[in-house]
Design a protein around this motif. Structure first.
Motif, PDB file in Angstrom:
ATOM      1  N   ALA A 106       0.809  -1.216   0.000  1.00 20.16           N
ATOM      2  CA  ALA A 106       0.000   0.000   0.000  1.00 20.16           C
ATOM      3  C   ALA A 106       0.844   1.269   0.000  1.00 20.16           C
ATOM      4  N   ALA A 107       2.167   1.110   0.002  1.00 21.99           N
ATOM      5  CA  ALA A 107       3.027   2.298   0.037  1.00 21.99           C
ATOM      6  C   ALA A 107       2.875   3.095  -1.252  1.00 21.99           C
ATOM      7  N   SER A 108       2.986   4.401  -1.127  1.00 22.14           N
ATOM      8  CA  SER A 108       2.817   5.235  -2.323  1.00 22.14           C
ATOM      9  C   SER A 108       3.792   6.404  -2.283  1.00 22.14           C
ATOM     10  N   GLU A 109       4.102   6.901  -3.442  1.00 23.38           N
ATOM     11  CA  GLU A 109       5.016   8.036  -3.533  1.00 23.38           C
ATOM     12  C   GLU A 109       4.439   9.266  -2.872  1.00 23.38           C
ATOM     13  N   LYS A 140       9.329  10.485  -3.380  1.00 25.90           N
ATOM     14  CA  LYS A 140      10.016   9.636  -4.366  1.00 25.90           C
ATOM     15  C   LYS A 140      11.265   8.989  -3.752  1.00 25.90           C
ATOM     16  N   GLN A 141      12.115   9.824  -3.204  1.00 28.29           N
ATOM     17  CA  GLN A 141      13.367   9.297  -2.652  1.00 28.29           C
ATOM     18  C   GLN A 141      13.100   8.480  -1.384  1.00 28.29           C
ATOM     19  N   PHE A 160      12.430   1.076   0.942  1.00 26.81           N
ATOM     20  CA  PHE A 160      12.377  -0.303   0.428  1.00 26.81           C
ATOM     21  C   PHE A 160      13.643  -0.692  -0.305  1.00 26.81           C
ATOM     22  N   ASP A 161      14.607   0.194  -0.305  1.00 28.96           N
ATOM     23  CA  ASP A 161      15.892  -0.091  -0.930  1.00 28.96           C
ATOM     24  C   ASP A 161      15.730  -0.503  -2.390  1.00 28.96           C
ATOM     25  N   ASP A 221       9.960  11.478   9.384  1.00 31.06           N
ATOM     26  CA  ASP A 221       9.176  11.220   8.180  1.00 31.06           C
ATOM     27  C   ASP A 221      10.128  10.867   7.035  1.00 31.06           C
ATOM     28  N   THR A 222       9.650  10.052   6.120  1.00 28.70           N
ATOM     29  CA  THR A 222      10.512   9.698   4.983  1.00 28.70           C
ATOM     30  C   THR A 222      10.907  10.924   4.151  1.00 28.70           C
TER      31      THR A 222
END
Lengths: 478, 478, 478
Positions: A364-367, A372-373, A379-380, B37-38
């Motif tokens: 379910a992860a999203s940009e 983006k980075q 998740f490498d 946060d990412t």
């Protein structure tokens, strides 16, 4: 019935030979990595590093020490709850962890970080953390067989456990490229099923003969709380110890902290509700309160968001406590799995939940949430995996969990069969859970005589309630 | 006398409903801050931060973990001293801290860091520390009512305690702009008077009926020392956890370290002097040795100078131990305040001393000692407060202390009245301090029969001294 | 026989007077160093330091807290193993450490860091670590006399111990320029022989009169394991706390971690082999498992290489456990040294081994292994010592070890003679190892009556085995 528990030859020989083997293998393979070598001063100059504080040591050492406390005090004391097996709990935990971490440095080194040019394994603080993690898997398995095996068996179990761990970890983290920073799958699911399967192979139909030694006394329950609390408090360090520098470690701490807090409340709720008058059960408080930490092992570094962490904890407190109430008796009666510490409820089930939570949150992860980075970092998605989508990642996460279960069950079946050989000095059924088998105990176990005393005419009446099933009343004339 | 202590409905319902409320509120309000946060990778680029080590996580995480240990092991085990209330001490401490920290993140977030644009609260490691601090106030209050209330009452007490805490903290730190890094006023004074007032409202005239359960046994006193020592050792982290980066944290550690060392010596001196033959009292060693840490909570980050810290510790050891000897009996007999753990001597009084020390040292601060910029940094004389003088600051510090007392007493009176309602399942007077009321205790309390045995003619003479007030001598002929 | 153990005057007077002396001396001499002073903001600007994270605080504080735990919980609980001297173990440890660290800051300051211009000692986090180290030497010595001296004697012993420590440390580290980061020589060898010599001077030929109080009970052995484990886990922090930033701290941690793991296995091996049926002895597990940390104190920061660390641990586990089995009885019978905790096996011998290991590895150091700059950094070949060769360094290391032994023995002889004066309130031979002498003990020691009960005809037969040497059988007719 006449089991020979004399380990005067086997235990010293195993300890000596294995330790000498460690020394030789370390001599051949293990070297300091560039951050712990005196050449670091040149590395710094070469890599244009301006300050010693950039050494990975300062990013990870506080977390490492917390993890170290979890391994030796946390796991060790958690298992001291039995009334007369505290020496074995904390002492054998100490022994197998000390051996296991050496063997783990080698096994994990060969699989993860063998330098192809020099044929050496270069170790630093992150290697120590990973070795402690690997050991954790074996200590979890110890929980299932606590009190029923000899220290020699435990060492054998650890030798194979660490070996299996390194392989499944390599498959899950490197080949499948699944993420599992806190080891829901790699550590807890594997360790849980490994221990449960061994316990199943070593099933003792007459274990009730040592029933008098099962269960806790008042002070042993408080000792166990030392283990519980150090595990609980330092779990944020466990789940963040090897995550990315910066926000990765920071976020994993916050998530785990919140998840565990939530677990405590639902554990208390279910524990209280399960008793007629709402009394709490120490077994639940000691164990189920930790389930949230297990279940967030995979997703701790993800953007699961604070309320997401609370939800995971909420569910785990319920499921784990229910496990102690309903599933453990079922496992014992129907599946013939005698699980001394209830690791099925604390590690195996929550580990599987953690794997599922990890797969779902990865998919379910999203940009838009991660950036983006941020998505790439978390998740490498680099090198061979730079084109992987989050959905694919979710699939590989799920696959990873299956691998950990398969390794646990299959490995446990094989190792269990080896441990079944009648050469390891394990105790007879009526001597299980008794420290006197493997320890010099200076104070013999007392018969606790419980009296109610009342002067009655010319006599004192003693109502005697011995916990050894003897019950009588007698009078002493004075 | 026939109190209903069945909490099978109330406890689970409160736990479930409140935890669900937490999840919903966290979903609406709580988000990761920019350092967890990412998007941190973008923040770094934007703010020109060159290294991950600049993340606040690395400045505060080791201190946070120490504080976390103080909350769960420190407070929890300090209260295990009672012979049969150790489950309640460490278990209920665990429960209310786990709830309290969630509620604290919300309450403190709304008051201190609600982002006006997004309506969100952004949390990081400093928020976790502050939540633990807030919980500490409620755990202090628990010490006054230990053994006399139900877990449901404790949860209610924590709900209101955290709420009151956030408000008084907002007034003291934000409106009055007082400094209180280690919380002498905000945490200890408030928590102390909050607990004492509740205990006063809940006064039990017949508490002597559970006298047999008050007091310690040998091993419970050693368990309590685990709590004492972890509090004592990590108090430097407590007082420095949220002070300024660099010299601020460094100085707070030195001051607290010295102050506590000094407290130990005067505690021992007074404890020994108060007994006929100079024997020491474990109650004093367990508690009064910590008073110095409380009293330096406000001034720890100031330039109080090393000998100044020693003087504060010197005085607190004396005052706190005297408190146990003289003031506690007075409070109980005359003011009808039953203070199980003596929090008046460990938190309330030293907290007030800490507030006074803070006010004086703030008022006495000078540019010659602090340096121009140092003075500004230490007292945060920026923004609206950039023209404040140190004298004015001293005044506001004193005002802050009054606010904390008022909130403690008034809040305690109100909450105490709520807790007096006969719906919370609190124990009867004769069942206080007894774990069997709320816990499944597998090992019933034993009647300790204390014998002196001597062969005498044809008989063995037993001199029996039961601690249950029965005393007799009888002979057994053999 | 009629010893006066009333310390109601001496103990409070010593505590008060000495603490007041500390305050005065601190007022005259001790100031914050530049990293803990509010002028740090100017220092930063002046030295072009870009970030607060460069403050030494962040390099050393996590290690400091681990060391602090070792001093108070580690040493304190390790000594709780005696059945009725746990208050004294943990309480007097607390007292003398709290005094000792203050006096150490002064003594070490005068010798190592007195600023010639201002006449002041400037302290920071490294000073606190060194003070804790200094105290460790005295706590080791306490282990030899545990249970046989009064708290006043312990304070005297600490006063002189810290003084001697600071002098020998100055000779070894500054004049001889030996390296001893983890204090194999400076701390353990000195502390060990200091304590052993004092115990020799205070020899009690009739100590057997308190034989009933020697030895452990089940729960006191588990309390002692808390001490063991916290010492064991945090020893890597101990040996790395004051080594060089960067690779120095990193390497010392790895070496100590490995060395200690190895020690556990050989300790278990020897312990098991020494008993008829291979049972383990808690005394060995509690103590000998730590010997590796002691023996790596000097060489921890050297390039001893991972397998070298394992070898040191391997040997120490063997030697230390053998010491408990063979050497301790010999010391007591032949040399008249009564060593309660066996510090000869845990500190003195391993300390000497550590000194030898340090000398050899220093002499064997080479530029090819260390690198040119690495060699200079590790052995601090700068200033007056910039032309020293590694061989010379090895010689000075060996010389350093001799200094520590001489100071321990000579100092112990003098201090022992002082402690022999009949004014200090030490206990009579038959009251040694008994907390009731110096502590208010609420629960009197129980006579543990161990029964085997069997109904036999009309009677219940009690087989009574009192641990107080009374043994009989009697029947009660019912």
């Amino acid at each position: 019935m006449q089991k020979n528990t004399n380990i005067r030859l086997t235990l010293p020989v195993v300890c000596f030979v294995w330790q000498i083997a460690m020394i030789i293998l370390f001599g051949v393979f293990i070297r300091y990595d560039e951050e712990s070598d005196t050449h670091w001063v040149e590395t710094k100059a070469h890599d244009n590093i301006t300050s010693d504080i950039e050494n990975d040591f300062y990013f990870r050492y506080p977390s490492f020490q917390d993890v170290h406390v979890m391994i030796f005090v946390g796991f060790g004391f958690l298992m001291t709850f039995l009334k007369r097996y505290s020496f074995g709990a904390v002492g054998f935990n100490f022994l197998i962890a000390s051996f296991g971490l050496q063997w783990a440095l080698l096994m994990q080194g060969w699989f993860h970080s063998l330098d192809p040019q020099t044929g050496k394994i270069f170790i630093g603080v992150e290697s120590l953390i990973n070795a402690d993690f690997c050991v954790a898997g074996c200590l979890i398995a110890y929980g299932a067989v606590l009190g029923k095996v000899s220290p020699v068996q435990l060492l054998v179990m650890t030798l194979f456990g660490v070996t299996l761990f390194a392989v499944e970890e390599y498959i899950i983290l490197n080949l499948l490229h699944a993420r599992d920073a806190g080891g829901s799958m790699v550590i807890h699911t594997f360790g849980g099923y490994y221990g449960l399967t061994i316990s199943w192979v070593l099933y003792r139909p007459n274990l009730h003969q040592s029933k008098r030694m099962q269960g806790s006394v008042y002070h042993s329950d408080i000792f166990a709380m030392i283990g519980t609390l150090f595990l609980w408090m330092f779990w944020p360090s466990f789940n963040s110890a090897i995550t990315d520098h910066g926000d990765g470690q920071h976020r994993a701490v916050i998530n785990t902290y919140l998840c565990l807090a939530s677990t405590v409340l639902t554990t208390v709720a279910i524990s209280s509700f399960s008793q007629k008058t709402g009394k709490l059960d120490m077994v639940h408080i000691q164990n189920s309160t930790l389930a949230g930490g297990v279940a967030l092992g995979t997703a701790a570094e993800f953007m699961i968001s604070p309320y997401g962490a609370l939800i995971v904890g909420f569910l785990c407190g319920i499921i784990s406590t229910m496990g102690y109430i309903f599933i453990s008796p079922f496992l014992e009666k129907t599946l013939k799995i005698q699980d001394t510490c209830g690791i099925h409820n604390l590690h195996a089930m929550p580990g599987v939940i953690g794997g599922i939570v990890g797969a779902i949150t990865a998919a379910a992860a999203s940009e838009s949430v991660y950036g983006k980075q941020g998505l790439i970092n978390t998740f490498d998605f680099t090198g061979d995996f730079k084109d992987r989508t989050v959905l694919t990642q979710g699939g590989y996460q799920a696959a990873g969990m299956c691998v950990s279960i398969v390794f646990g069950v299959a490995g446990g079946a094989i190792v269990g069969s080896i441990l079944k050989l009648p050469i390891w000095g394990d105790p007879a059924d009526e001597n299980c859970f008794d420290d006197e088998v493997y320890w010099e105990v200076r104070e013999p176990a007392t018969h606790h005589l419980l009296f109610t005393i009342q002067p009655l005419g010319g006599a004192i009446v003693f109502d005697l309630v011995s916990r050894d099933e003897l019950q009588t009343t007698f009078e002493i004339y004075i």
